[in-house]
Design a protein around this motif. Structure first.
Motif, PDB file in Angstrom:
ATOM      1  N   ARG A 185       0.828  -1.205   0.000  1.00 54.18           N
ATOM      2  CA  ARG A 185       0.000   0.000   0.000  1.00 54.18           C
ATOM      3  C   ARG A 185       0.862   1.255   0.000  1.00 54.18           C
ATOM      4  NH1 ARG A 185      -2.841  -2.916   3.782  1.00 54.18           N
ATOM      5  NH2 ARG A 185      -2.074  -1.655   5.524  1.00 54.18           N
ATOM      6  N   ALA A 186       1.917   1.241   0.804  1.00 53.49           N
ATOM      7  CA  ALA A 186       2.806   2.398   0.881  1.00 53.49           C
ATOM      8  C   ALA A 186       3.484   2.650  -0.459  1.00 53.49           C
ATOM      9  CB  ALA A 186       3.851   2.186   1.979  1.00 53.49           C
ATOM     10  N   LEU A 187       3.867   1.575  -1.115  1.00 52.41           N
ATOM     11  CA  LEU A 187       4.529   1.729  -2.413  1.00 52.41           C
ATOM     12  C   LEU A 187       3.577   2.299  -3.460  1.00 52.41           C
ATOM     13  CD1 LEU A 187       7.224  -0.245  -4.024  1.00 52.41           C
ATOM     14  CD2 LEU A 187       5.130   0.000  -5.344  1.00 52.41           C
ATOM     15  N   ILE A 188       2.335   1.820  -3.480  1.00 49.31           N
ATOM     16  CA  ILE A 188       1.350   2.335  -4.429  1.00 49.31           C
ATOM     17  C   ILE A 188       1.124   3.826  -4.195  1.00 49.31           C
ATOM     18  CG2 ILE A 188      -1.094   2.239  -5.094  1.00 49.31           C
ATOM     19  CD1 ILE A 188       0.566  -0.072  -6.202  1.00 49.31           C
ATOM     20  N   LYS A 189       1.045   4.231  -2.924  1.00 50.23           N
ATOM     21  CA  LYS A 189       0.881   5.647  -2.609  1.00 50.23           C
ATOM     22  C   LYS A 189       2.088   6.454  -3.078  1.00 50.23           C
ATOM     23  CE  LYS A 189       0.056   8.924   1.158  1.00 50.23           C
ATOM     24  NZ  LYS A 189       1.093   9.848   0.656  1.00 50.23           N
ATOM     25  N   ASN A 190       3.275   5.897  -2.906  1.00 47.87           N
ATOM     26  CA  ASN A 190       4.499   6.580  -3.330  1.00 47.87           C
ATOM     27  C   ASN A 190       4.506   6.808  -4.836  1.00 47.87           C
ATOM     28  OD1 ASN A 190       7.057   7.707  -3.285  1.00 47.87           O
ATOM     29  ND2 ASN A 190       8.133   5.789  -2.924  1.00 47.87           N
ATOM     30  N   ILE A 191       4.077   5.813  -5.589  1.00 43.01           N
ATOM     31  CA  ILE A 191       4.016   5.974  -7.047  1.00 43.01           C
ATOM     32  C   ILE A 191       3.035   7.078  -7.423  1.00 43.01           C
ATOM     33  CG2 ILE A 191       3.416   4.851  -9.226  1.00 43.01           C
ATOM     34  CD1 ILE A 191       4.380   2.233  -8.033  1.00 43.01           C
ATOM     35  N   GLY A 192       1.895   7.134  -6.720  1.00 44.66           N
ATOM     36  CA  GLY A 192       0.935   8.197  -6.970  1.00 44.66           C
ATOM     37  C   GLY A 192       1.514   9.568  -6.690  1.00 44.66           C
ATOM     38  N   ASP A 193       2.299   9.680  -5.599  1.00 46.22           N
ATOM     39  CA  ASP A 193       2.928  10.960  -5.260  1.00 46.22           C
ATOM     40  C   ASP A 193       3.942  11.375  -6.326  1.00 46.22           C
ATOM     41  OD1 ASP A 193       1.459  11.029  -2.915  1.00 46.22           O
ATOM     42  OD2 ASP A 193       3.083  10.240  -1.661  1.00 46.22           O
ATOM     43  N   ILE A 194       4.685  10.410  -6.863  1.00 43.67           N
ATOM     44  CA  ILE A 194       5.707  10.706  -7.871  1.00 43.67           C
ATOM     45  C   ILE A 194       5.072  11.132  -9.194  1.00 43.67           C
ATOM     46  CG2 ILE A 194       7.531   9.684  -9.303  1.00 43.67           C
ATOM     47  CD1 ILE A 194       8.176   7.868  -6.872  1.00 43.67           C
ATOM     48  N   THR A 195       4.016  10.448  -9.577  1.00 46.36           N
ATOM     49  CA  THR A 195       3.449  10.628 -10.920  1.00 46.36           C
ATOM     50  C   THR A 195       2.266  11.590 -10.980  1.00 46.36           C
ATOM     51  OG1 THR A 195       1.938   8.755 -10.619  1.00 46.36           O
ATOM     52  CG2 THR A 195       4.125   8.290 -11.555  1.00 46.36           C
ATOM     53  N   GLY A 196       1.647  11.839  -9.822  1.00 48.30           N
ATOM     54  CA  GLY A 196       0.433  12.636  -9.840  1.00 48.30           C
ATOM     55  C   GLY A 196      -0.777  11.866 -10.336  1.00 48.30           C
ATOM     56  N   GLU A 197      -0.663  10.534 -10.414  1.00 47.75           N
ATOM     57  CA  GLU A 197      -1.748   9.676 -10.885  1.00 47.75           C
ATOM     58  C   GLU A 197      -2.432   8.996  -9.703  1.00 47.75           C
ATOM     59  OE1 GLU A 197      -2.709   9.084 -14.029  1.00 47.75           O
ATOM     60  OE2 GLU A 197      -1.061   9.856 -15.260  1.00 47.75           O
ATOM     61  N   ASP A 198      -3.727   8.700  -9.852  1.00 49.24           N
ATOM     62  CA  ASP A 198      -4.456   7.907  -8.870  1.00 49.24           C
ATOM     63  C   ASP A 198      -4.217   6.438  -9.221  1.00 49.24           C
ATOM     64  OD1 ASP A 198      -6.261   6.528  -7.279  1.00 49.24           O
ATOM     65  OD2 ASP A 198      -7.852   8.024  -7.500  1.00 49.24           O
ATOM     66  N   ILE A 199      -3.214   5.834  -8.601  1.00 46.88           N
ATOM     67  CA  ILE A 199      -2.790   4.492  -8.986  1.00 46.88           C
ATOM     68  C   ILE A 199      -3.839   3.446  -8.610  1.00 46.88           C
ATOM     69  CG2 ILE A 199      -0.977   2.746  -8.799  1.00 46.88           C
ATOM     70  CD1 ILE A 199      -0.150   5.318 -10.249  1.00 46.88           C
ATOM     71  N   GLU A 200      -4.497   3.627  -7.473  1.00 48.34           N
ATOM     72  CA  GLU A 200      -5.539   2.669  -7.101  1.00 48.34           C
ATOM     73  C   GLU A 200      -6.665   2.666  -8.115  1.00 48.34           C
ATOM     74  OE1 GLU A 200      -6.915   2.991  -3.127  1.00 48.34           O
ATOM     75  OE2 GLU A 200      -4.941   2.711  -2.222  1.00 48.34           O
ATOM     76  N   ALA A 201      -7.075   3.837  -8.561  1.00 52.04           N
ATOM     77  CA  ALA A 201      -8.121   3.928  -9.593  1.00 52.04           C
ATOM     78  C   ALA A 201      -7.641   3.307 -10.895  1.00 52.04           C
ATOM     79  CB  ALA A 201      -8.525   5.379  -9.809  1.00 52.04           C
ATOM     80  N   LEU A 202      -6.384   3.540 -11.217  1.00 52.14           N
ATOM     81  CA  LEU A 202      -5.814   2.978 -12.441  1.00 52.14           C
ATOM     82  C   LEU A 202      -5.849   1.453 -12.408  1.00 52.14           C
ATOM     83  CD1 LEU A 202      -4.181   3.365 -15.101  1.00 52.14           C
ATOM     84  CD2 LEU A 202      -2.110   3.395 -13.689  1.00 52.14           C
TER      85      LEU A 202
END
Length: 324
Positions: free
Chosen positions: A29-46
């Motif tokens: 979960r922490a990693l998915i959030k980190n990717i969202g912070d880096i990219t500005g994308e909603d990774i969970e929605a993706l």
């Protein structure tokens, strides 16, 4: 037991992938959030709320697959399972570059995001030309015909500057994927069937990946990579472009560009991996990412045995079998 990690490629994505893993493990979960912070994308929605048709776009699928792979990687690391060597199929090679220490996590994510956008833009241009009457470009899987025979048949039509069809993925002794124009694919499929291919299956992809027809995208990507640091590998990592171990960060940078226009020499990598496993015994292969495509290719490689198997990790049940 020593482990070699194999990272899945584009095409393995599907709506809902790895949701059970991310819900179970805080590290994921922490990693998915980190990717969202880096990219500005909603990774969970993706990952979990994007329909497969949209998710298949290069600007969606590439980031999504890398997110799943690195989330699984984070859980394995937390549980003490680390790779002794890594390889990645097509897009998956970028996860391998991160896992080997060549790319930092943030740089790898930013590169993949830019790569996906560049390749999707190229695919959109290709689609526009096709709608104007030039015919769709794409890929086709040639089944049950020796890869060397496929290459031989395509050679007269595979000039890097003027060719219309190319051998793109050396997947296994019984599967070769080709890339080309509509005319080139039809011609190649006819030639391969006449030579004994059991089937030719058009793939649901938006462009002629891993062929010289992606040259424009490769030039743009080369400029992007100039802004990133590629370190020397900390553990063995294999290249799709050469089929061999990567010797340096600068080689990895050059190969990342060639990756777009050159074939994936997966069967050559499998041979090198099998040789390395002999030195690492006991050894196992783990497919990191959604699906089990690479495990299936390993099964068909001729190197699989009871002592050298490939196990998938893309679901919570599969992952728990490895770490429990």
């Amino acid at each position: 037991m020593k482990s070699i990690f194999l990272f899945s490629g584009q095409g393995a994505q599907f709506k809902g992938m790895a949701q059970d893993i991310v819900e179970k493990y805080g590290s994921a979960r922490a990693l998915i959030k980190n990717i969202g912070d880096i990219t500005g994308e909603d990774i969970e929605a993706l990952l979990w709320h994007t329909e497969n048709e949209v998710l298949s776009r290069s600007d969606k699928s590439q980031l999504a697959i890398i997110a799943v792979e690195t989330a699984i990687l984070a859980v394995l690391k937390e549980k003490g399972v680390s790779p002794s060597a890594v390889a990645g199929f097509s897009l998956g090679e970028f996860s391998a570059l991160y896992a080997s220490g060549i790319l930092s996590f943030e740089d790898m994510i930013r590169i993949v995001q830019k790569r996906g956008r560049i390749m999707q833009a190229a695919c959109d241009k290709i689609a526009a030309r096709a709608s104007e009457g030039s015919g769709a470009l794409g890929m086709s899987a040639i089944l049950k015909l020796d890869p060397e025979k496929v290459i031989e048949l395509l050679k007269p039509h595979s000039d890097p500057k003027t060719g219309i069809v190319f051998a793109a993925n050396m997947n296994s002794p019984v599967q070769t994927v080709i890339s080309g124009t509509a005319e080139g694919l039809s011609l190649a499929e006819e030639l391969c069937k006449e030579a004994g291919a059991k089937r030719c299956v058009r793939l649901a992809v938006a462009g002629p990946f891993h062929s010289p027809l992606m040259g424009e995208a490769a030039k743009e990507f080369e400029e992007v990579l100039k802004g990133f640091e590629f370190k020397n590998p900390e553990i063995p990592v294999f290249s799709n472009v050469t089929g061999k171990k990567v010797k340096s960060g600068e080689e990895a940078r050059a190969n990342a560009v060639l990756h777009l226009t050159h074939p994936v020499l997966w069967t050559s990598e499998e041979k090198e991996i099998a040789s390395l496993c002999e030195d690492l015994k006991p050894c196992r292969l783990l497919e990191i990412g959604p699906g089990n495509t690479l495990c299936n290719l390993w099964r068909d490689s001729g190197f699989a045995s009871d002592e050298l198997t490939c196990s998938p990790t893309g679901t919570l049940e599969q992952l728990n079998k490895i770490i429990e």
